[in-house]
Design an enzyme around this catalytic site. Structure first.
Site, PDB file in Angstrom:
ATOM      1  N   TYR A  65      41.726   5.892 -13.411  1.00 23.06           N
ATOM      2  CA  TYR A  65      40.352   6.308 -13.155  1.00 23.06           C
ATOM      3  C   TYR A  65      39.734   6.705 -14.490  1.00 23.06           C
ATOM      4  O   TYR A  65      39.707   5.908 -15.410  1.00 23.06           O
ATOM      5  CB  TYR A  65      40.323   7.425 -12.090  1.00 23.06           C
ATOM      6  CG  TYR A  65      38.937   7.785 -11.633  1.00 23.06           C
ATOM      7  CD1 TYR A  65      38.055   6.811 -11.186  1.00 23.06           C
ATOM      8  CD2 TYR A  65      38.497   9.092 -11.667  1.00 23.06           C
ATOM      9  CE1 TYR A  65      36.766   7.135 -10.787  1.00 23.06           C
ATOM     10  CE2 TYR A  65      37.220   9.428 -11.259  1.00 23.06           C
ATOM     11  CZ  TYR A  65      36.361   8.450 -10.828  1.00 23.06           C
ATOM     12  OH  TYR A  65      35.097   8.774 -10.435  1.00 23.06           O
ATOM     13  N   LYS A 120      42.426 -10.266  11.738  1.00 24.39           N
ATOM     14  CA  LYS A 120      42.131 -11.366  10.815  1.00 24.39           C
ATOM     15  C   LYS A 120      42.513 -10.979   9.391  1.00 24.39           C
ATOM     16  O   LYS A 120      43.072 -11.791   8.646  1.00 24.39           O
ATOM     17  CB  LYS A 120      40.646 -11.737  10.885  1.00 24.39           C
ATOM     18  CG  LYS A 120      40.272 -12.409  12.188  1.00 24.39           C
ATOM     19  CD  LYS A 120      38.795 -12.742  12.233  1.00 24.39           C
ATOM     20  CE  LYS A 120      38.453 -13.379  13.578  1.00 24.39           C
ATOM     21  NZ  LYS A 120      37.094 -13.915  13.604  1.00 24.39           N
TER      22      LYS A 120
END
Length: 145
Positions: A65, A120
């Site tokens: 980060y 999916k």
């Protein structure tokens, strides 16, 4: 009585002998629906996000980060194609739906379609090694249109 295999390959055989053959498919479907609800409840869905980069201590967030990631951001700013090398951009897709046509169930609403869209996403990860994120959007007005 035989045991159900973990891969469910013998599911039909579990019903044969106790049900007429014409009822086996319906029994399988009923079983799979009940098992699906139980597993979704147990796991609270089926997808999660995990980092692929190591975090070996809290200070590693300074690399992944800030301030370390600033180098990545500016490199991509200078050359957009670097995003494929420095991020997951080339291996991530969104499965987006308003859930108005969910398989054979019709309009399930955005929240109702999440299970299918997560499925999916799971298929894309398992079969295509592609990270996918399910996103069901509410694009209806206040009257539901």
């Amino acid at each position: 009585m035989q045991e159900l295999k973990l891969d469910l390959s013998n599911l039909a055989e579990m019903f044969r002998g106790i049900l007429p053959e014409e009822k086996v498919a319906a029994a399988q479907t009923a079983f799979l629906k009940e098992a699906s609800e139980a597993m979704h409840t147990f796991y609270t869905g089926k997808m999660q996000t995990l980092p692929k980069a190591g975090i070996y201590g809290f200070n590693w967030f300074n690399i992944w980060y800030t301030p370390g990631v600033s180098k990545v951001s500016t490199a991509i700013r200078e050359d957009q194609d670097e995003s494929y090398r420095l991020s997951n951009r080339g291996n991530m897709v969104a499965v987006v739906s308003d859930s108005t046509r969910v398989l054979g169930d019709g309009d399930c609403g955005p929240a109702g379609g999440l299970g299918v869209m997560e499925g999916k996403a799971m298929l894309m990860k398992y079969l295509g090694a592609c990270d996918a994120f399910a996103l069901c959007v509410n694009n209806r007005d206040a009257e539901g249109n």
